[in-house]
Design an enzyme around this catalytic site. Structure first.
Site, short mmCIF file in Angstrom:
data_model
loop_
_atom_site.label_atom_id
_atom_site.label_comp_id
_atom_site.label_asym_id
_atom_site.label_seq_id
_atom_site.Cartn_x
_atom_site.Cartn_y
_atom_site.Cartn_z
N GLY A 1 24.65 108.59 63.68
CA GLY A 1 23.81 108.69 65.06
C GLY A 1 22.47 108.62 65.04
N GLU A 2 22.12 108.51 66.03
CA GLU A 2 20.54 108.38 66.23
C GLU A 2 20.01 108.89 67.53
OE1 GLU A 2 18.08 104.47 66.15
OE2 GLU A 2 19.61 104.28 64.35
N GLY A 3 19.05 109.82 67.24
CA GLY A 3 18.25 110.19 68.64
C GLY A 3 16.99 109.72 68.65
N HIS A 4 16.18 110.71 69.40
CA HIS A 4 14.61 110.21 69.38
C HIS A 4 13.96 109.81 68.24
CE1 HIS A 4 14.87 110.21 73.66
NE2 HIS A 4 15.13 111.43 73.67
N GLY B 1 15.40 111.04 64.68
CA GLY B 1 15.99 110.89 63.46
C GLY B 1 17.20 110.15 63.46
N LYS B 2 17.69 109.89 62.20
CA LYS B 2 18.83 109.07 62.06
C LYS B 2 19.73 109.80 61.25
CE LYS B 2 19.73 104.06 60.75
NZ LYS B 2 21.09 104.45 59.92
N VAL B 3 20.98 109.97 61.55
CA VAL B 3 21.83 110.72 60.83
C VAL B 3 22.95 109.84 60.23
CG1 VAL B 3 23.31 112.78 60.91
CG2 VAL B 3 21.38 112.72 62.18
N ASP C 1 15.88 121.39 73.58
CA ASP C 1 16.42 120.03 73.63
C ASP C 1 18.03 120.29 73.69
OD1 ASP C 1 16.52 117.23 73.83
OD2 ASP C 1 16.40 116.73 71.71
#
Ligand code: ADP
Ligand code: MG
Length: 312
Positions: free
Chosen positions: A43-46, A48-50, A161
Protein backbone atom coordinates in the site's frame (compact mmCIF):
# COMPACT_ATOMS: atom_id res chain seq x y z
CA UNK A 1 47.71 1.78 4.64
CA UNK A 2 47.46 -0.33 1.48
CA UNK A 3 45.31 -2.79 3.36
CA UNK A 4 42.97 0.02 4.32
CA UNK A 5 42.84 1.29 0.74
CA UNK A 6 42.12 -2.19 -0.59
CA UNK A 7 39.38 -2.62 1.96
CA UNK A 8 37.85 0.73 1.00
CA UNK A 9 37.97 -0.17 -2.68
CA UNK A 10 36.38 -3.50 -1.95
CA UNK A 11 33.59 -1.79 -0.04
CA UNK A 12 32.94 0.61 -2.89
CA UNK A 13 32.75 -2.26 -5.36
CA UNK A 14 30.63 -4.35 -3.03
CA UNK A 15 28.58 -2.16 -0.68
CA UNK A 16 27.22 -5.18 1.19
CA UNK A 17 30.58 -5.85 2.84
CA UNK A 18 31.24 -3.53 5.72
CA UNK A 19 33.36 -3.80 8.85
CA UNK A 20 30.30 -3.38 11.06
CA UNK A 21 28.73 -6.44 9.50
CA UNK A 22 30.01 -8.91 12.09
CA UNK A 23 28.61 -6.74 14.89
CA UNK A 24 25.26 -6.08 13.25
CA UNK A 25 24.85 -9.76 12.38
CA UNK A 26 23.93 -10.41 15.99
CA UNK A 27 21.58 -7.43 16.32
CA UNK A 28 18.08 -8.65 15.38
CA UNK A 29 16.91 -5.10 14.62
CA UNK A 30 19.48 -4.67 11.84
CA UNK A 31 18.12 -5.94 8.55
CA UNK A 32 20.45 -6.42 5.60
CA UNK A 33 19.19 -5.28 2.26
CA UNK A 34 20.54 -8.26 0.36
CA UNK A 35 18.43 -10.71 2.37
CA UNK A 36 15.20 -8.81 1.68
CA UNK A 37 13.29 -10.48 -1.15
CA UNK A 38 10.40 -8.49 -2.50
CA UNK A 39 7.07 -10.28 -2.56
CA UNK A 40 4.49 -7.56 -3.35
CA UNK A 41 3.37 -3.99 -2.80
CA UNK A 42 1.10 -3.57 0.21
CA UNK A 43 0.00 0.00 0.00
CA UNK A 44 0.84 3.61 -0.32
CA UNK A 45 -0.10 6.68 1.66
CA UNK A 46 0.86 10.34 1.52
CA UNK A 47 4.53 9.90 2.41
CA UNK A 48 5.38 6.24 2.43
CA UNK A 49 5.24 3.12 0.39
CA UNK A 50 4.83 -0.21 2.16
CA UNK A 51 6.07 -3.43 0.59
CA UNK A 52 5.94 -7.06 1.68
CA UNK A 53 9.34 -8.75 1.76
CA UNK A 54 10.63 -12.14 2.76
CA UNK A 55 13.64 -11.66 5.03
CA UNK A 56 15.60 -14.74 4.18
CA UNK A 57 19.23 -14.79 5.40
CA UNK A 58 19.44 -18.58 4.95
CA UNK A 59 18.43 -18.07 1.31
CA UNK A 60 16.20 -21.13 1.27
CA UNK A 61 12.76 -19.55 1.42
CA UNK A 62 12.36 -20.23 5.15
CA UNK A 63 12.59 -16.59 6.18
CA UNK A 64 9.90 -14.46 7.77
CA UNK A 65 7.54 -12.07 6.06
CA UNK A 66 7.98 -8.43 7.05
CA UNK A 67 6.34 -5.16 6.04
CA UNK A 68 8.90 -2.59 4.93
CA UNK A 69 8.07 1.09 4.84
CA UNK A 70 10.18 3.40 2.71
CA UNK A 71 9.79 7.03 1.83
CA UNK A 72 8.11 7.64 -1.51
CA UNK A 73 10.46 10.35 -2.76
CA UNK A 74 13.88 8.88 -3.33
CA UNK A 75 16.05 11.91 -3.96
CA UNK A 76 18.46 11.01 -1.17
CA UNK A 77 16.93 13.64 1.08
CA UNK A 78 15.72 12.23 4.40
CA UNK A 79 13.11 14.48 6.06
CA UNK A 80 13.20 14.97 9.85
CA UNK A 81 9.78 13.45 10.30
CA UNK A 82 10.92 10.15 8.88
CA UNK A 83 13.52 9.42 11.59
CA UNK A 84 10.99 10.62 14.17
CA UNK A 85 8.40 8.15 12.90
CA UNK A 86 10.93 5.34 13.33
CA UNK A 87 11.98 6.50 16.80
CA UNK A 88 8.38 6.80 17.95
CA UNK A 89 7.32 3.38 16.70
CA UNK A 90 10.45 1.89 18.28
CA UNK A 91 9.37 3.21 21.69
CA UNK A 92 5.81 1.85 21.60
CA UNK A 93 4.82 -1.54 23.02
CA UNK A 94 1.12 -2.34 23.01
CA UNK A 95 -1.04 -5.18 21.69
CA UNK A 96 -3.05 -2.70 19.59
CA UNK A 97 -0.05 -0.98 18.01
CA UNK A 98 1.89 -2.46 15.09
CA UNK A 99 5.22 -3.98 16.21
CA UNK A 100 8.51 -2.39 15.24
CA UNK A 101 11.08 -4.95 14.10
CA UNK A 102 14.05 -2.93 12.93
CA UNK A 103 15.68 -0.83 10.26
CA UNK A 104 17.56 -1.27 7.05
CA UNK A 105 20.24 1.32 6.38
CA UNK A 106 21.95 1.88 3.10
CA UNK A 107 25.69 2.55 2.69
CA UNK A 108 26.44 6.05 3.91
CA UNK A 109 23.96 5.64 6.71
CA UNK A 110 20.92 7.17 5.06
CA UNK A 111 17.80 6.01 3.23
CA UNK A 112 16.57 3.92 6.08
CA UNK A 113 13.69 1.59 5.69
CA UNK A 114 11.37 0.84 8.57
CA UNK A 115 10.78 -2.86 9.16
CA UNK A 116 7.60 -3.84 10.98
CA UNK A 117 5.51 -6.94 11.49
CA UNK A 118 3.35 -7.89 8.52
CA UNK A 119 -0.40 -7.89 9.10
CA UNK A 120 -1.81 -10.20 6.43
CA UNK A 121 -5.29 -8.68 6.27
CA UNK A 122 -4.16 -5.13 5.46
CA UNK A 123 -5.93 -2.01 6.70
CA UNK A 124 -9.58 -1.74 7.77
CA UNK A 125 -10.20 -0.01 4.44
CA UNK A 126 -9.29 -3.18 2.55
CA UNK A 127 -10.73 -5.60 5.10
CA UNK A 128 -14.15 -4.18 6.03
CA UNK A 129 -15.81 -3.91 2.57
CA UNK A 130 -15.04 -7.59 1.91
CA UNK A 131 -16.58 -8.98 5.13
CA UNK A 132 -20.07 -8.82 6.47
CA UNK A 133 -19.09 -7.76 9.98
CA UNK A 134 -21.78 -7.57 12.62
CA UNK A 135 -22.11 -4.57 14.91
CA UNK A 136 -20.55 -6.39 17.94
CA UNK A 137 -17.33 -7.05 16.02
CA UNK A 138 -17.27 -3.43 14.81
CA UNK A 139 -17.50 -2.28 18.42
CA UNK A 140 -14.76 -4.69 19.49
CA UNK A 141 -12.43 -3.18 16.86
CA UNK A 142 -13.44 0.33 17.94
CA UNK A 143 -12.57 -0.47 21.56
CA UNK A 144 -9.20 -1.93 20.56
CA UNK A 145 -8.37 1.28 18.67
CA UNK A 146 -9.26 3.24 21.83
CA UNK A 147 -6.94 0.99 23.86
CA UNK A 148 -4.01 1.61 21.53
CA UNK A 149 -4.78 5.33 21.50
CA UNK A 150 -5.10 5.55 25.28
CA UNK A 151 -1.61 4.07 25.52
CA UNK A 152 -0.27 6.52 22.90
CA UNK A 153 -1.77 9.46 24.79
CA UNK A 154 -0.35 8.17 28.07
CA UNK A 155 3.07 8.59 26.44
CA UNK A 156 2.06 12.14 25.51
CA UNK A 157 1.92 11.51 21.80
CA UNK A 158 -0.90 12.68 19.57
CA UNK A 159 -1.48 10.66 16.42
CA UNK A 160 -3.01 13.30 14.10
CA UNK A 161 -3.87 10.80 11.36
CA UNK A 162 -6.26 8.33 12.93
CA UNK A 163 -8.40 6.85 10.13
CA UNK A 164 -9.49 3.40 8.95
CA UNK A 165 -6.67 3.42 6.36
CA UNK A 166 -4.18 3.57 9.24
CA UNK A 167 -5.64 0.73 11.31
CA UNK A 168 -4.25 -2.70 10.40
CA UNK A 169 -6.01 -6.05 10.79
CA UNK A 170 -4.14 -9.03 12.29
CA UNK A 171 -7.13 -11.38 12.29
CA UNK A 172 -10.92 -11.31 12.71
CA UNK A 173 -10.47 -10.47 16.39
CA UNK A 174 -7.51 -8.09 16.50
CA UNK A 175 -6.66 -4.69 15.03
CA UNK A 176 -3.56 -2.54 15.52
CA UNK A 177 -2.83 1.10 14.87
CA UNK A 178 -0.16 1.53 12.20
CA UNK A 179 1.33 4.62 10.52
CA UNK A 180 2.81 7.07 12.97
CA UNK A 181 3.91 9.43 10.23
CA UNK A 182 2.19 12.50 11.68
CA UNK A 183 2.56 11.64 15.37
CA UNK A 184 3.83 14.47 17.56
CA UNK A 185 5.08 14.66 21.12
CA UNK A 186 3.24 17.11 23.38
CA UNK A 187 5.57 18.39 26.12
CA UNK A 188 4.32 18.24 29.70
CA UNK A 189 2.31 21.37 30.53
CA UNK A 190 1.31 22.04 26.94
CA UNK A 191 -1.98 20.99 25.48
CA UNK A 192 -1.68 21.33 21.76
CA UNK A 193 0.67 21.21 18.81
CA UNK A 194 0.42 23.83 16.08
CA UNK A 195 1.36 22.63 12.61
CA UNK A 196 3.62 24.68 10.44
CA UNK A 197 3.93 22.46 7.41
CA UNK A 198 1.08 22.78 4.96
CA UNK A 199 1.02 19.30 3.52
CA UNK A 200 -1.65 17.18 1.96
CA UNK A 201 -3.76 16.83 5.08
CA UNK A 202 -6.63 14.45 5.72
CA UNK A 203 -9.04 17.35 6.31
CA UNK A 204 -12.22 15.31 6.53
CA UNK A 205 -10.89 13.58 9.65
CA UNK A 206 -9.82 16.85 11.26
CA UNK A 207 -11.48 18.51 14.22
CA UNK A 208 -12.86 22.00 13.66
CA UNK A 209 -10.03 23.71 15.63
CA UNK A 210 -7.45 21.88 13.48
CA UNK A 211 -9.05 23.29 10.35
CA UNK A 212 -9.45 26.79 11.75
CA UNK A 213 -6.27 27.26 13.78
CA UNK A 214 -4.07 24.21 13.05
CA UNK A 215 -4.29 23.31 16.73
CA UNK A 216 -3.81 19.60 17.32
CA UNK A 217 -4.43 18.10 20.73
CA UNK A 218 -5.41 14.90 22.53
CA UNK A 219 -9.02 16.04 21.93
CA UNK A 220 -8.51 16.41 18.18
CA UNK A 221 -7.47 12.73 18.06
CA UNK A 222 -10.85 11.98 19.70
CA UNK A 223 -12.61 13.78 16.85
CA UNK A 224 -10.67 11.70 14.29
CA UNK A 225 -11.56 8.58 16.26
CA UNK A 226 -15.24 9.57 15.84
CA UNK A 227 -14.71 9.70 12.07
CA UNK A 228 -12.89 6.34 12.20
CA UNK A 229 -15.80 4.86 14.18
CA UNK A 230 -18.13 6.19 11.47
CA UNK A 231 -15.95 4.47 8.83
CA UNK A 232 -16.04 1.17 10.73
CA UNK A 233 -19.84 1.26 11.06
CA UNK A 234 -20.27 2.05 7.36
CA UNK A 235 -17.87 -0.89 6.75
CA UNK A 236 -15.63 1.50 4.80
CA UNK A 237 -18.19 1.70 2.00
CA UNK A 238 -16.70 4.10 -0.60
CA UNK A 239 -20.06 5.73 -1.33
CA UNK A 240 -20.42 6.71 2.33
CA UNK A 241 -16.79 7.69 2.96
CA UNK A 242 -16.20 10.91 4.96
CA UNK A 243 -14.96 12.82 1.86
CA UNK A 244 -17.94 11.58 -0.22
CA UNK A 245 -20.46 12.55 2.48
CA UNK A 246 -18.94 15.96 3.17
CA UNK A 247 -18.79 16.74 -0.56
CA UNK A 248 -22.52 15.92 -0.74
CA UNK A 249 -23.17 18.36 2.10
CA UNK A 250 -21.01 20.96 0.33
CA UNK A 251 -23.24 20.66 -2.75
CA UNK A 252 -20.53 20.17 -5.30
CA UNK A 253 -18.18 23.04 -4.51
CA UNK A 254 -14.60 21.76 -4.53
CA UNK A 255 -11.04 22.92 -4.91
CA UNK A 256 -9.39 25.83 -3.12
CA UNK A 257 -12.45 26.65 -1.06
CA UNK A 258 -12.95 23.12 0.33
CA UNK A 259 -11.54 23.78 3.80
CA UNK A 260 -13.42 27.08 4.19
CA UNK A 261 -16.73 25.52 3.22
CA UNK A 262 -16.03 22.54 5.47
CA UNK A 263 -15.45 24.91 8.41
CA UNK A 264 -18.72 26.74 7.67
CA UNK A 265 -20.54 23.41 7.57
CA UNK A 266 -19.10 22.25 10.89
CA UNK A 267 -19.83 25.64 12.48
CA UNK A 268 -23.47 25.16 11.54
CA UNK A 269 -23.25 21.94 13.62
CA UNK A 270 -23.50 19.77 10.51
CA UNK A 271 -21.85 16.37 10.98
CA UNK A 272 -21.53 13.01 9.21
CA UNK A 273 -24.84 11.10 9.26
CA UNK A 274 -25.53 8.20 11.62
CA UNK A 275 -24.58 4.88 9.92
CA UNK A 276 -27.49 2.56 9.13
CA UNK A 277 -27.22 -0.10 11.84
CA UNK A 278 -25.45 2.08 14.42
CA UNK A 279 -26.86 1.52 17.95
CA UNK A 280 -28.27 4.61 19.66
CA UNK A 281 -25.64 4.63 22.47
CA UNK A 282 -22.87 4.51 19.87
CA UNK A 283 -24.44 7.37 17.93
CA UNK A 284 -24.37 9.46 21.14
CA UNK A 285 -20.65 8.61 21.66
CA UNK A 286 -19.83 9.54 18.07
CA UNK A 287 -21.57 12.88 18.45
CA UNK A 288 -19.67 13.56 21.69
CA UNK A 289 -16.41 12.97 19.79
CA UNK A 290 -17.51 15.72 17.41
CA UNK A 291 -18.34 18.33 20.05
CA UNK A 292 -17.33 21.79 18.76
CA UNK A 293 -15.61 22.50 22.09
CA UNK A 294 -12.53 20.22 22.49
CA UNK A 295 -12.92 20.07 26.29
CA UNK A 296 -16.44 18.62 25.87
CA UNK A 297 -15.14 15.54 24.03
CA UNK A 298 -14.60 12.31 25.98
CA UNK A 299 -11.13 10.82 26.60
CA UNK A 300 -10.11 7.40 25.27
CA UNK A 301 -10.48 6.05 28.84
CA UNK A 302 -14.11 7.23 28.93
CA UNK A 303 -14.72 5.79 25.46
CA UNK A 304 -13.31 2.39 26.53
CA UNK A 305 -15.60 2.33 29.59
CA UNK A 306 -18.56 3.17 27.38
CA UNK A 307 -17.74 0.49 24.82
CA UNK A 308 -17.34 -2.07 27.61
CA UNK A 309 -20.77 -1.17 28.94
CA UNK A 310 -22.42 -1.16 25.50
CA UNK A 311 -20.86 -4.50 24.48
CA UNK A 312 -21.92 -6.33 27.64
P1 ADP B 1 1.55 6.27 4.82
O1 ADP B 1 2.32 6.90 5.93
O2 ADP B 1 2.17 6.55 3.50
O3 ADP B 1 0.09 6.59 4.88
P2 ADP B 1 0.96 3.64 5.89
O4 ADP B 1 1.86 3.22 6.99
O5 ADP B 1 -0.39 4.13 6.28
O6 ADP B 1 1.70 4.68 4.95
O7 ADP B 1 0.80 2.41 4.90
C1 ADP B 1 0.07 2.49 3.70
C2 ADP B 1 -0.77 1.22 3.48
O8 ADP B 1 0.08 0.05 3.45
C3 ADP B 1 -1.77 0.94 4.60
O9 ADP B 1 -2.99 1.63 4.41
C4 ADP B 1 -1.93 -0.58 4.52
O10 ADP B 1 -2.85 -0.91 3.50
C5 ADP B 1 -0.54 -1.07 4.08
N1 ADP B 1 0.28 -1.46 5.25
C6 ADP B 1 1.02 -0.64 6.02
N2 ADP B 1 1.67 -1.30 7.00
C7 ADP B 1 1.32 -2.60 6.87
C8 ADP B 1 1.66 -3.82 7.60
N3 ADP B 1 2.48 -3.78 8.65
N4 ADP B 1 1.11 -4.97 7.19
C9 ADP B 1 0.27 -4.99 6.12
N5 ADP B 1 -0.09 -3.90 5.40
C10 ADP B 1 0.42 -2.71 5.75
MG1 MG C 1 -1.33 5.98 6.14
Amino acid sequence: RTVLRELTELMIKNPDISPSETLSDTDPSVFHKRYLKKMRDLGEGHFGKVTLYLYDPANDGTGERVAVKALKQEDGHVPDGWMKEIEILKSLYHSNIVKYKGCCTELGGHVVQLIMEYLPLGSLREYLPKRKLGVPQCLMFAQQICQGMEYLHSKRYIHRDLAARNVLVENDNLVKIGDFGLTKYIPEGEIYYRVREDGDSPVFWYAIECLKESKFSFSSDIWSFGVTLYEILTRCDHCQSPPAKFFEMMEGSQGQMTVMILIKLLEKQMRLPCPKDCPHEVKILMQQCWAAEPAQRPSFRILIENFEAIRR
